[in-house]
Motif scaffolding. Structure first.
Motif, mmCIF file in Angstrom:
data_model
loop_
_atom_site.group_PDB
_atom_site.id
_atom_site.type_symbol
_atom_site.label_atom_id
_atom_site.label_comp_id
_atom_site.label_asym_id
_atom_site.label_seq_id
_atom_site.Cartn_x
_atom_site.Cartn_y
_atom_site.Cartn_z
ATOM 1 N N VAL A 1 31.399 -28.503 -9.813
ATOM 2 C CA VAL A 1 30.380 -29.541 -9.592
ATOM 3 C C VAL A 1 29.511 -29.779 -10.828
ATOM 4 C CG1 VAL A 1 30.309 -29.074 -7.121
ATOM 5 C CG2 VAL A 1 28.734 -27.869 -8.641
ATOM 6 N N SER A 2 29.753 -29.035 -11.905
ATOM 7 C CA SER A 2 28.968 -29.220 -13.131
ATOM 8 C C SER A 2 29.813 -28.800 -14.330
ATOM 9 C CB SER A 2 27.678 -28.392 -13.083
ATOM 10 O OG SER A 2 27.977 -27.012 -13.247
ATOM 11 N N ASP A 3 29.264 -29.022 -15.527
ATOM 12 C CA ASP A 3 29.968 -28.597 -16.741
ATOM 13 C C ASP A 3 29.444 -27.254 -17.247
ATOM 14 O OD1 ASP A 3 27.483 -29.303 -17.630
ATOM 15 O OD2 ASP A 3 28.172 -30.530 -19.309
ATOM 16 N N ALA A 4 28.722 -26.529 -16.394
ATOM 17 C CA ALA A 4 28.145 -25.247 -16.794
ATOM 18 C C ALA A 4 29.235 -24.228 -17.109
ATOM 19 C CB ALA A 4 27.235 -24.704 -15.692
ATOM 20 N N LEU A 5 28.899 -23.303 -18.005
ATOM 21 C CA LEU A 5 29.771 -22.182 -18.335
ATOM 22 C C LEU A 5 29.236 -20.956 -17.609
ATOM 23 C CD1 LEU A 5 31.983 -20.758 -20.068
ATOM 24 C CD2 LEU A 5 30.243 -20.485 -21.838
ATOM 25 N N THR A 6 30.086 -20.299 -16.834
ATOM 26 C CA THR A 6 29.651 -19.156 -16.033
ATOM 27 C C THR A 6 30.463 -17.918 -16.390
ATOM 28 O OG1 THR A 6 29.004 -20.600 -14.205
ATOM 29 C CG2 THR A 6 29.318 -18.273 -13.696
ATOM 30 N N ILE A 7 29.765 -16.806 -16.579
ATOM 31 C CA ILE A 7 30.391 -15.535 -16.926
ATOM 32 C C ILE A 7 30.274 -14.585 -15.733
ATOM 33 C CG2 ILE A 7 30.396 -13.591 -18.545
ATOM 34 C CD1 ILE A 7 28.929 -15.452 -20.513
ATOM 35 N N ILE A 8 31.369 -13.903 -15.422
ATOM 36 C CA ILE A 8 31.380 -12.949 -14.316
ATOM 37 C C ILE A 8 31.740 -11.568 -14.860
ATOM 38 C CG2 ILE A 8 32.215 -12.450 -11.997
ATOM 39 C CD1 ILE A 8 33.377 -15.660 -13.520
ATOM 40 N N VAL A 9 30.954 -10.575 -14.487
ATOM 41 C CA VAL A 9 31.292 -9.181 -14.768
ATOM 42 C C VAL A 9 31.630 -8.532 -13.441
ATOM 43 C CG1 VAL A 9 30.532 -6.987 -15.740
ATOM 44 C CG2 VAL A 9 29.735 -9.137 -16.752
ATOM 45 N N SER A 10 32.872 -8.039 -13.312
ATOM 46 C CA SER A 10 33.328 -7.470 -12.053
ATOM 47 C C SER A 10 32.718 -6.098 -11.810
ATOM 48 C CB SER A 10 34.853 -7.371 -12.043
ATOM 49 O OG SER A 10 35.307 -6.691 -10.894
ATOM 50 N N GLU A 11 32.185 -5.926 -10.623
ATOM 51 C CA GLU A 11 31.607 -4.641 -10.252
ATOM 52 C C GLU A 11 32.699 -3.607 -9.973
ATOM 53 O OE1 GLU A 11 28.304 -2.906 -7.040
ATOM 54 O OE2 GLU A 11 28.827 -5.047 -7.094
ATOM 55 N N GLU A 12 33.875 -4.065 -9.534
ATOM 56 C CA GLU A 12 34.961 -3.153 -9.196
ATOM 57 C C GLU A 12 35.736 -2.694 -10.426
ATOM 58 O OE1 GLU A 12 34.354 -6.021 -7.652
ATOM 59 O OE2 GLU A 12 33.542 -5.171 -5.788
ATOM 60 N N HIS B 1 33.245 -14.484 -8.196
ATOM 61 C CA HIS B 1 34.238 -15.366 -8.810
ATOM 62 C C HIS B 1 34.308 -16.707 -8.084
ATOM 63 C CE1 HIS B 1 35.503 -11.479 -10.482
ATOM 64 N NE2 HIS B 1 36.093 -12.171 -11.446
ATOM 65 N N ARG B 2 34.194 -16.672 -6.759
ATOM 66 C CA ARG B 2 34.218 -17.930 -6.006
ATOM 67 C C ARG B 2 32.973 -18.779 -6.306
ATOM 68 N NH1 ARG B 2 37.765 -19.364 -2.429
ATOM 69 N NH2 ARG B 2 39.413 -17.906 -1.828
ATOM 70 N N ALA B 3 31.834 -18.125 -6.483
ATOM 71 C CA ALA B 3 30.614 -18.857 -6.835
ATOM 72 C C ALA B 3 30.735 -19.445 -8.237
ATOM 73 C CB ALA B 3 29.411 -17.924 -6.755
ATOM 74 N N ALA B 4 31.322 -18.674 -9.154
ATOM 75 C CA ALA B 4 31.511 -19.171 -10.521
ATOM 76 C C ALA B 4 32.445 -20.370 -10.540
ATOM 77 C CB ALA B 4 32.059 -18.059 -11.410
ATOM 78 N N MET B 5 33.510 -20.311 -9.744
ATOM 79 C CA MET B 5 34.418 -21.446 -9.657
ATOM 80 C C MET B 5 33.731 -22.637 -8.999
ATOM 81 S SD MET B 5 37.388 -21.200 -11.018
ATOM 82 C CE MET B 5 38.298 -22.449 -10.111
ATOM 83 N N GLY B 6 32.915 -22.351 -7.987
ATOM 84 C CA GLY B 6 32.230 -23.432 -7.282
ATOM 85 C C GLY B 6 31.308 -24.218 -8.187
ATOM 86 N N ILE B 7 30.517 -23.521 -9.003
ATOM 87 C CA ILE B 7 29.588 -24.232 -9.889
ATOM 88 C C ILE B 7 30.330 -24.969 -10.993
ATOM 89 C CG2 ILE B 7 29.176 -22.332 -11.501
ATOM 90 C CD1 ILE B 7 26.561 -24.828 -10.152
ATOM 91 N N SER B 8 31.491 -24.447 -11.395
ATOM 92 C CA SER B 8 32.267 -25.126 -12.442
ATOM 93 C C SER B 8 32.935 -26.389 -11.919
ATOM 94 C CB SER B 8 33.328 -24.180 -13.012
ATOM 95 O OG SER B 8 34.386 -23.979 -12.098
#
Length: 274
Positions: A213-224, A204-211
């Motif tokens: 610095v860019s306009d990319a859309l990032t999807i996260i699926v939680s392992e927990e 989630h922190r990596a997804a927020m980080g890339i969002s």
């Protein structure tokens, strides 16, 4: 009154001439975008700058070398970039250089959305962690270079298989460009925002980080938990279902597939397929 050299016909001819040149130049840029030929254009620009500097400073040896590059450069371009030139000529022959196949674009768009949604749902139900970044306008080249090249067509099976635990590529992010999985196991910058919940992990922190610095859309699926979240424009949307994920993907990715807005047609088409 207009001068003799500036009749209405001459002005119209000049406008049409310039418009055609810029249109062809634009289509060439769009055709070469994402290929190694773009690096060639950057190289040509750098050589041109060096030539101007050598001319101003009267660096004769540098001028002679650059002039030789200019003389033999076109031949080297033809030899090194045969695939790109062949593809351009093929598109001109098919008539697709000046027009796009709208139906084909719609099919590619729908198939890509379906592949992403199905893969995320599958991994969510089985608690398989995933981090999927989709390129939009901002070029993701620097982040792609940190991963392993894939260059494979986007499919549900391939995307899911990458994140299977205990496989070489399951750690890191997958980067998608239109209907292609460009790279896997990519490193994304971690957000240092203090407002991110402590219960959220590295994905989630990596997804927020890339969002951020860019306009990319990032999807996260939680392992927990198996929950699906996404980030865009520095915002985190948590625990979204299949319908909401599809809606977000269609809204945010459509401009990258189809230049003319046709969101209503996407919705009508999607309902028919349900």
């Amino acid at each position: 009154m207009l001068g003799e050299g500036f009749t209405l016909f001459n002005i119209l001819r000049i406008v049409v001439d310039i418009t055609l040149v810029w249109y062809v130049f634009y289509k060439l840029i769009m055709l070469l975008r994402g290929t190694k030929a773009i690096q060639l254009l950057k190289g040509i620009f750098v050589v041109f700058i060096f030539y101007l500097i050598s001319y101003v400073l009267n660096l004769q040896t540098v001028q002679v070398m650059i002039e030789q590059v200019i003389v033999w450069g076109p031949l080297a371009v033809i030899i090194l970039f045969q695939p790109e030139l062949r593809r351009a000529l093929e598109q001109i022959g098919r008539g697709s250089f000046f027009s796009r196949n709208r139906r084909s674009e719609e099919e590619i768009f729908n198939q890509s959305i379906e592949a992403i949604v199905k893969s995320c749902n599958y991994m969510g139900k089985r608690r398989i962690g995933a981090l999927i970044t989709i390129e939009r306008e901002t070029n993701m080249g620097d982040f792609i270079e940190t991963g392993i090249p894939i260059r494979g067509q986007l499919t549900n099976q391939l995307l899911t298989n990458i994140f299977v635990p205990n496989t070489p590529l399951h750690d890191g992010a997958v980067i998608i460009k239109q209907n292609e999985i460009v790279a896997a196991a990519c490193y994304l910058p971690l957000s240092e925002s203090p407002f991110i919940s402590k219960e959220l992990g590295t994905r989630h922190r990596a997804a927020m980080g890339i969002s951020e610095v860019s306009d990319a859309l990032t999807i996260i699926v939680s392992e927990e938990t198996g929950h699906i979240s996404c980030t865009r424009n520095g915002e985190l949307h948590r625990d979204i279902d299949e319908e909401k994920l599809t809606e977000i993907l269609r809204k945010d990715l459509e401009p990258n597939f189809v230049k003319t807005p046709t969101l209503k047609s996407w919705k009508r088409r999607g309902k028919k397929n349900e």
